[in-house]
Design a protein around this motif. Structure first.
Motif, PDB file in Angstrom:
ATOM      1  N   GLY A 122       0.909  -1.116   0.038  1.00 26.52           N
ATOM      2  CA  GLY A 122      -0.040   0.131  -0.186  1.00 26.52           C
ATOM      3  C   GLY A 122       0.856   1.249  -0.164  1.00 26.52           C
ATOM      4  O   GLY A 122       1.849   1.396  -0.921  1.00 26.52           O
ATOM      5  N   ASP A 123       0.504   2.025   1.077  1.00 19.85           N
ATOM      6  CA  ASP A 123       1.412   3.492   1.197  1.00 19.85           C
ATOM      7  C   ASP A 123       2.614   3.220   1.816  1.00 19.85           C
ATOM      8  O   ASP A 123       3.196   4.064   2.291  1.00 19.85           O
ATOM      9  CB  ASP A 123       0.266   4.442   1.536  1.00 19.85           C
ATOM     10  N   SER A 124       3.044   1.962   2.252  1.00 22.05           N
ATOM     11  CA  SER A 124       4.313   1.823   3.129  1.00 22.05           C
ATOM     12  C   SER A 124       5.541   2.553   2.261  1.00 22.05           C
ATOM     13  O   SER A 124       5.520   2.304   1.030  1.00 22.05           O
ATOM     14  CB  SER A 124       4.454   0.326   3.561  1.00 22.05           C
ATOM     15  N   PRO A 125       6.448   2.852   2.931  1.00 27.68           N
ATOM     16  CA  PRO A 125       7.873   3.475   2.438  1.00 27.68           C
ATOM     17  C   PRO A 125       8.424   2.201   1.685  1.00 27.68           C
ATOM     18  O   PRO A 125       8.374   0.832   2.099  1.00 27.68           O
ATOM     19  CB  PRO A 125       8.650   3.906   3.284  1.00 27.68           C
ATOM     20  N   ARG A 176       2.537   1.781  11.970  1.00 29.45           N
ATOM     21  CA  ARG A 176       1.419   0.952  11.304  1.00 29.45           C
ATOM     22  C   ARG A 176       1.036  -0.571  12.045  1.00 29.45           C
ATOM     23  O   ARG A 176       1.521  -1.361  11.285  1.00 29.45           O
ATOM     24  CB  ARG A 176       1.708   0.673   9.775  1.00 29.45           C
ATOM     25  N   ALA A 177       0.601  -0.119  13.245  1.00 29.69           N
ATOM     26  CA  ALA A 177       0.284  -1.653  13.794  1.00 29.69           C
ATOM     27  C   ALA A 177      -0.836  -2.114  13.220  1.00 29.69           C
ATOM     28  O   ALA A 177      -1.992  -1.454  12.951  1.00 29.69           O
ATOM     29  CB  ALA A 177      -0.043  -1.090  15.203  1.00 29.69           C
ATOM     30  N   GLU A 178      -0.478  -3.561  13.065  1.00 31.30           N
ATOM     31  CA  GLU A 178      -1.810  -4.153  12.370  1.00 31.30           C
ATOM     32  C   GLU A 178      -2.361  -5.189  13.388  1.00 31.30           C
ATOM     33  O   GLU A 178      -1.781  -6.091  13.664  1.00 31.30           O
ATOM     34  CB  GLU A 178      -1.025  -5.062  11.054  1.00 31.30           C
ATOM     35  N   VAL A 179      -3.606  -4.671  13.748  1.00 31.30           N
ATOM     36  CA  VAL A 179      -4.334  -5.352  14.764  1.00 31.30           C
ATOM     37  C   VAL A 179      -5.180  -6.621  14.267  1.00 31.30           C
ATOM     38  O   VAL A 179      -5.895  -6.125  13.206  1.00 31.30           O
ATOM     39  CB  VAL A 179      -4.989  -4.527  15.561  1.00 31.30           C
ATOM     40  N   PRO A 180      -4.942  -7.712  14.346  1.00 34.98           N
ATOM     41  CA  PRO A 180      -5.866  -8.636  14.072  1.00 34.98           C
ATOM     42  C   PRO A 180      -7.280  -8.479  14.341  1.00 34.98           C
ATOM     43  O   PRO A 180      -7.754  -7.886  15.274  1.00 34.98           O
ATOM     44  CB  PRO A 180      -5.390 -10.049  14.423  1.00 34.98           C
ATOM     45  N   ALA A 181      -8.256  -9.119  13.102  1.00 37.56           N
ATOM     46  CA  ALA A 181      -9.635  -8.789  13.543  1.00 37.56           C
ATOM     47  C   ALA A 181     -10.104  -9.695  14.998  1.00 37.56           C
ATOM     48  O   ALA A 181      -9.604 -10.446  15.234  1.00 37.56           O
ATOM     49  CB  ALA A 181     -10.367  -9.415  12.520  1.00 37.56           C
ATOM     50  N   GLY A 182     -10.930  -8.708  15.811  1.00 37.70           N
ATOM     51  CA  GLY A 182     -11.421  -9.401  16.951  1.00 37.70           C
ATOM     52  C   GLY A 182     -10.593  -8.819  18.261  1.00 37.70           C
ATOM     53  O   GLY A 182     -11.038  -9.082  19.261  1.00 37.70           O
ATOM     54  N   VAL A 183      -9.475  -8.297  18.124  1.00 42.21           N
ATOM     55  CA  VAL A 183      -8.577  -8.128  19.067  1.00 42.21           C
ATOM     56  C   VAL A 183      -8.440  -6.822  19.427  1.00 42.21           C
ATOM     57  O   VAL A 183      -8.460  -5.798  18.486  1.00 42.21           O
ATOM     58  CB  VAL A 183      -7.013  -8.529  18.604  1.00 42.21           C
ATOM     59  N   THR A 184      -8.378  -6.277  20.821  1.00 45.10           N
ATOM     60  CA  THR A 184      -8.500  -4.983  21.061  1.00 45.10           C
ATOM     61  C   THR A 184      -7.052  -4.876  21.636  1.00 45.10           C
ATOM     62  O   THR A 184      -6.398  -5.561  22.384  1.00 45.10           O
ATOM     63  CB  THR A 184      -9.351  -4.820  22.349  1.00 45.10           C
ATOM     64  N   ALA A 185      -6.381  -3.893  21.211  1.00 47.32           N
ATOM     65  CA  ALA A 185      -4.712  -3.661  21.674  1.00 47.32           C
ATOM     66  C   ALA A 185      -4.711  -2.167  22.014  1.00 47.32           C
ATOM     67  O   ALA A 185      -4.970  -1.404  21.567  1.00 47.32           O
ATOM     68  CB  ALA A 185      -4.111  -4.151  20.370  1.00 47.32           C
ATOM     69  N   GLU A 224       5.611   4.035  17.366  1.00 44.10           N
ATOM     70  CA  GLU A 224       4.342   3.441  17.466  1.00 44.10           C
ATOM     71  C   GLU A 224       3.260   3.847  18.572  1.00 44.10           C
ATOM     72  O   GLU A 224       3.751   3.747  19.762  1.00 44.10           O
ATOM     73  CB  GLU A 224       4.009   1.880  17.170  1.00 44.10           C
ATOM     74  N   GLN A 225       2.002   4.381  18.269  1.00 43.41           N
ATOM     75  CA  GLN A 225       1.193   4.491  19.542  1.00 43.41           C
ATOM     76  C   GLN A 225      -0.190   4.240  18.994  1.00 43.41           C
ATOM     77  O   GLN A 225      -0.545   4.759  18.237  1.00 43.41           O
ATOM     78  CB  GLN A 225       1.601   6.033  20.262  1.00 43.41           C
ATOM     79  N   LEU A 226      -0.719   3.257  19.747  1.00 43.46           N
ATOM     80  CA  LEU A 226      -2.151   2.837  19.269  1.00 43.46           C
ATOM     81  C   LEU A 226      -2.966   2.706  20.679  1.00 43.46           C
ATOM     82  O   LEU A 226      -2.378   1.617  21.430  1.00 43.46           O
ATOM     83  CB  LEU A 226      -2.140   1.678  18.268  1.00 43.46           C
ATOM     84  N   ASN A 227      -3.739   3.547  20.932  1.00 44.13           N
ATOM     85  CA  ASN A 227      -4.473   3.284  22.269  1.00 44.13           C
ATOM     86  C   ASN A 227      -3.651   2.972  23.128  1.00 44.13           C
ATOM     87  O   ASN A 227      -3.896   2.481  24.136  1.00 44.13           O
ATOM     88  CB  ASN A 227      -5.536   2.122  22.112  1.00 44.13           C
ATOM     89  N   SER A 228      -2.661   3.910  23.439  1.00 46.27           N
ATOM     90  CA  SER A 228      -1.536   3.634  24.317  1.00 46.27           C
ATOM     91  C   SER A 228      -1.895   3.932  25.760  1.00 46.27           C
ATOM     92  O   SER A 228      -1.142   3.631  26.679  1.00 46.27           O
ATOM     93  CB  SER A 228      -0.234   4.490  23.813  1.00 46.27           C
ATOM     94  N   ALA A 229      -2.995   4.879  25.892  1.00 47.08           N
ATOM     95  CA  ALA A 229      -3.445   5.156  27.442  1.00 47.08           C
ATOM     96  C   ALA A 229      -4.563   4.250  27.759  1.00 47.08           C
ATOM     97  O   ALA A 229      -4.977   4.264  28.820  1.00 47.08           O
ATOM     98  CB  ALA A 229      -3.787   6.433  27.299  1.00 47.08           C
TER      99      ALA A 229
END
Length: 406
Positions: free
Chosen positions: A31-34, A43-52, A66-71
């Motif tokens: 995709g738009d990756s370098p 670009r953390a890729e979270v599998p379907a159904g997983v909360t991370a 990387e920061q995704l829902n870090s708090a």
């Protein structure tokens, strides 16, 4: 000749084969990756159904990659053992610990021993341990277990960004003797935890050494490395988890001020299975990685193990070296990894049922029969340092396509 599609079904097999990926030192551009070889954007890729909740911190640049829902708050499971150990060592050196306590710390951090954690929890004030460490380290999302479960240290609330703060304290602020002692234990993490779970998911599977980890799991029935019965023998008094009417600890524990704490993890999800991988990766402990996850109810350990591995491999982790090989799904339970290519070769461990494995190469060995299948090819698993029969790999051929011979 085996026909694996008979065992997993054509549709499932197609999905498993499509999910197989090749690991390399750089991310594959999509995709738009370098372009490959350049620094990836977060670009953390979270599998379907997983909360991370994810946080990756590069200590060399002082920035998050990387920061995704870090708090987001998750129940800590065994990651809270970092705080238990730090509290024990506050204002004293490891050499000042009684021999019995030092042995408990080693077991608690290397093998994630629950009985050791419960001993410190009971002896040092329970939830007050968390209260003290919140103040000392300036944690913002961490809180003692809810008032309904005061004795369950595994129900401490924790976020990915607070986990990074804990590691930054250990590496950059703690006295050198404390830092070296704790990091030595984390570098010595055993594949099989004392409760029979394979704890080398996530960071240990995604990256080559050097790494150091403290993992956490909660809500699963069996995790490889031993029998389901081994994990089931953990009582609330030793596991920090409620499983029945056994002793849970005191109903009220004083906070740092001597009064019950008003801060508790009241809204943290205590039901869904949790699997966390945290630690440092790279030369000089360059990058801190914290991946906290929740999975749908009933998720098997091997499935969660695989999903956390895929998520961790997707992360931009400066200084990390990714192992070469091909990731392949497995089927069956109690599948052994052996020192050689025969069923009489020494068993090194067992795989979590259905877990994805990295195959480095393959060679012919003893013919194995699991009716109606037979196969004499064996796969070398570099992350385990041993072999498994190809019969339990989720590919339709006897050999894994594209994987070289050993």
């Amino acid at each position: 000749m085996k026909m694996k599609m008979l065992s997993v079904g054509a549709a499932a097999l197609a999905a498993l084969v499509c999910a197989t990926t090749t690991a390399s030192g750089t991310a594959t551009p999509t995709g738009d990756s370098p372009a490959a070889g350049s620094a990836r954007s977060a670009r953390a890729e979270v599998p379907a159904g997983v909360t991370a909740g994810v946080a990756v911190f590069d200590r060399r640049t002082g920035t998050f990659t990387e920061q995704l829902n870090s708090a987001g708050q998750f129940r800590s499971a065994s990651v809270v053992k970092l705080l238990i150990a730090l509290d024990l060592l506050w204002n004293r050196t490891p050499d000042a610990l009684p021999a019995a306590d030092r042995a408990r710390v080693d077991a608690m951090l290397r093998g994630s021993d629950d009985a050791a954690a419960s001993t410190f929890w009971a002896n040092n004030g329970g939830g007050a341990i968390v209260d003290r460490m919140v103040t000392r380290l300036g944690l913002t999302d961490t809180a003692r277990p809810p008032a309904t479960h005061p004795g369950y240290w595994g129900y401490t609330a924790l976020s990915a960004r607070d986990t990074v703060t804990i590691y930054r304290y250990i590496l950059d602020t703690a006295p050198a003797a404390v830092r070296d002692y704790l990091m030595g234990d984390l570098r010595g993490s055993t594949r099989c935890a004392t409760d029979g779970y394979d704890q080398h998911f996530g960071i240990p599977g995604a990256f080559e050494r050097p790494w150091a980890v403290k993992q956490g799991w909660s809500g699963f029935s069996s995790g490889g490395c031993g029998t389901a019965a081994a994990a089931a023998t953990q009582s609330p008094a030793t596991s920090g988890e409620p499983t029945g009417a056994a002793e849970r600890g005191t109903s009220e524990e004083p906070g740092a001020s001597g009064q019950p704490s008003t801060t508790a993890a009241a809204d943290v999800d205590l039901a869904r299975p949790a699997l966390h991988t945290t630690g440092v990766v790279g030369t000089g402990d360059r990058t801190i990685v914290a991946v906290l996850t929740l999975h749908p109810a009933g998720t098997a350990y091997g499935r969660a193990y695989t999903d956390v591995g895929r998520l961790t491999r997707s992360l931009n982790v400066p200084g990390a070296t990714r192992p070469s090989g091909t990731w392949v799904g497995t089927w069956g339970s109690g599948v052994r990894v052996r020192s050689g290519t025969t069923t009489t070769s020494g068993a090194l461990t067992t795989l979590p049922a259905g877990a994805e494995v990295l195959v480095g190469c393959q060679r012919r060995g003893q013919q194995v029969s699991v009716p109606p299948y037979t196969n004499d090819w064996w796969a070398y698993l570099p992350q385990y340092g041993g072999y498994m029969t190809n019969i339990y790999l989720s590919v339709p051929q006897n050999q894994v396509p594209g994987v070289p011979e050993c």
